[in-house]
Scaffold this motif. Structure first.
Motif, PDB file in Angstrom:
ATOM      1  N   VAL A  38       0.843  -1.201   0.000  1.00  0.00           N
ATOM      2  CA  VAL A  38       0.000   0.000   0.000  1.00  0.00           C
ATOM      3  C   VAL A  38       0.879   1.252   0.000  1.00  0.00           C
ATOM      4  CG1 VAL A  38      -1.700   1.338   1.306  1.00  0.00           C
ATOM      5  CG2 VAL A  38      -1.969  -1.133   1.071  1.00  0.00           C
ATOM      6  N   VAL A  39       1.942   1.237   0.782  1.00  0.00           N
ATOM      7  CA  VAL A  39       2.863   2.373   0.805  1.00  0.00           C
ATOM      8  C   VAL A  39       3.502   2.543  -0.574  1.00  0.00           C
ATOM      9  CG1 VAL A  39       4.954   3.326   1.859  1.00  0.00           C
ATOM     10  CG2 VAL A  39       3.299   2.095   3.275  1.00  0.00           C
ATOM     11  N   ASP A  40       3.870   1.434  -1.202  1.00  0.00           N
ATOM     12  CA  ASP A  40       4.444   1.494  -2.544  1.00  0.00           C
ATOM     13  C   ASP A  40       3.441   2.053  -3.553  1.00  0.00           C
ATOM     14  OD1 ASP A  40       6.777   0.403  -1.526  1.00  0.00           O
ATOM     15  OD2 ASP A  40       6.372  -1.616  -2.272  1.00  0.00           O
ATOM     16  N   ARG A  41       2.175   1.646  -3.429  1.00  0.00           N
ATOM     17  CA  ARG A  41       1.130   2.165  -4.318  1.00  0.00           C
ATOM     18  C   ARG A  41       0.953   3.672  -4.118  1.00  0.00           C
ATOM     19  NH1 ARG A  41      -4.287  -0.543  -3.605  1.00  0.00           N
ATOM     20  NH2 ARG A  41      -3.256  -1.776  -2.033  1.00  0.00           N
ATOM     21  N   ALA A  42       0.940   4.094  -2.855  1.00  0.00           N
ATOM     22  CA  ALA A  42       0.800   5.531  -2.558  1.00  0.00           C
ATOM     23  C   ALA A  42       1.948   6.316  -3.181  1.00  0.00           C
ATOM     24  CB  ALA A  42       0.747   5.758  -1.051  1.00  0.00           C
ATOM     25  N   LEU A  44       3.753   5.445  -5.831  1.00  0.00           N
ATOM     26  CA  LEU A  44       3.576   5.428  -7.280  1.00  0.00           C
ATOM     27  C   LEU A  44       2.508   6.424  -7.727  1.00  0.00           C
ATOM     28  CD1 LEU A  44       3.981   4.252 -10.130  1.00  0.00           C
ATOM     29  CD2 LEU A  44       2.310   2.487  -9.531  1.00  0.00           C
ATOM     30  N   LEU A  45       1.360   6.422  -7.041  1.00  0.00           N
ATOM     31  CA  LEU A  45       0.281   7.325  -7.423  1.00  0.00           C
ATOM     32  C   LEU A  45       0.677   8.783  -7.219  1.00  0.00           C
ATOM     33  CD1 LEU A  45      -2.827   5.348  -6.141  1.00  0.00           C
ATOM     34  CD2 LEU A  45      -1.686   5.255  -8.367  1.00  0.00           C
ATOM     35  N   LEU A 115      -5.480   1.614  -9.293  1.00  0.00           N
ATOM     36  CA  LEU A 115      -4.821   1.252  -8.036  1.00  0.00           C
ATOM     37  C   LEU A 115      -5.374   1.932  -6.786  1.00  0.00           C
ATOM     38  CD1 LEU A 115      -1.127   1.216  -9.289  1.00  0.00           C
ATOM     39  CD2 LEU A 115      -2.666  -0.739  -8.980  1.00  0.00           C
ATOM     40  N   ALA A 116      -6.077   3.035  -6.934  1.00  0.00           N
ATOM     41  CA  ALA A 116      -6.604   3.743  -5.768  1.00  0.00           C
ATOM     42  C   ALA A 116      -7.934   3.144  -5.332  1.00  0.00           C
ATOM     43  CB  ALA A 116      -6.787   5.224  -6.086  1.00  0.00           C
ATOM     44  N   THR A 117      -8.219   3.216  -4.047  1.00  0.00           N
ATOM     45  CA  THR A 117      -9.527   2.824  -3.536  1.00  0.00           C
ATOM     46  C   THR A 117     -10.579   3.775  -4.090  1.00  0.00           C
ATOM     47  OG1 THR A 117      -8.458   2.046  -1.512  1.00  0.00           O
ATOM     48  CG2 THR A 117     -10.848   2.381  -1.429  1.00  0.00           C
ATOM     49  N   LYS A 118     -10.214   5.056  -4.151  1.00  0.00           N
ATOM     50  CA  LYS A 118     -11.097   6.108  -4.664  1.00  0.00           C
ATOM     51  C   LYS A 118     -10.198   7.249  -5.117  1.00  0.00           C
ATOM     52  CE  LYS A 118     -14.784   9.140  -3.012  1.00  0.00           C
ATOM     53  NZ  LYS A 118     -15.627   9.519  -1.869  1.00  0.00           N
ATOM     54  N   TRP A 119     -10.640   8.019  -6.115  1.00  0.00           N
ATOM     55  CA  TRP A 119      -9.868   9.184  -6.551  1.00  0.00           C
ATOM     56  C   TRP A 119     -10.803  10.157  -7.250  1.00  0.00           C
ATOM     57  CZ3 TRP A 119      -8.947  11.251 -11.421  1.00  0.00           C
ATOM     58  CH2 TRP A 119      -9.428  10.498 -12.499  1.00  0.00           C
TER      59      TRP A 119
END
Length: 146
Positions: A38-42, A44-45, A115-119
């Motif tokens: 999740v930290v890696d996804r954050a 990247l986004l 990849l985001a839960t919501k955006w």
């Protein structure tokens, strides 16, 4: 909940700094149990949104900036990348499917969408984009906040 925010110069080197800032904010929250993925996804986004800020808004103009704001609690992180006005009038962030799978550009918001839960876009009087990432804490939801 912890909130951290800072501004970055609208320069390409700021993309990596913004990525590190968000990853650090999530990891340093005392009650955070955010998994590494999740930290890696954050990170990247954030990188994608910071790049878009520099390329597609006045934040990339000489002397301009963009701001990153992260709100972290025990089960999620809300991240905003606030920018100056878009370079093209009336341009709103939108997802475009990449036409060429080998192209270097054109996947930013597609990745955010996947990849985001919501955006979404920030309020009409603010320029920028937010994303939310949540994770399972292993705890039952609090009935007072659910």
């Amino acid at each position: 909940m912890t909130v951290a925010f800072t501004s970055f110069p609208g320069l390409p080197a700021s993309v990596a700094a913004a990525r590190r800032f968000v990853a650090g904010a999530i990891r340093l929250y005392p009650q955070s149990s955010a998994p590494d993925d999740v930290v890696d996804r954050a990170a990247l986004l954030t990188s994608e949104l910071a790049t878009n800020a520099i390329r597609h808004t006045r934040s990339g103009d000489p002397g301009e900036t963009f701001t990153v704001r992260v709100s972290v609690d025990s089960s999620g992180a809300w991240t905003e990348v606030r920018t100056r006005a878009p370079r093209l009038r009336q341009a709103l962030p939108h997802v475009a499917a990449p036409e060429d799978p080998f192209a270097e550009h054109g996947r930013g918001l597609f990745l955010v969408d996947q990849l985001a839960t919501k955006w979404g876009s920030l309020a009409p009087w603010q320029h920028g984009v937010y994303f939310l990432l949540t994770w399972d804490t292993g705890q039952p939801p609090d009935p007072l906040t659910a």
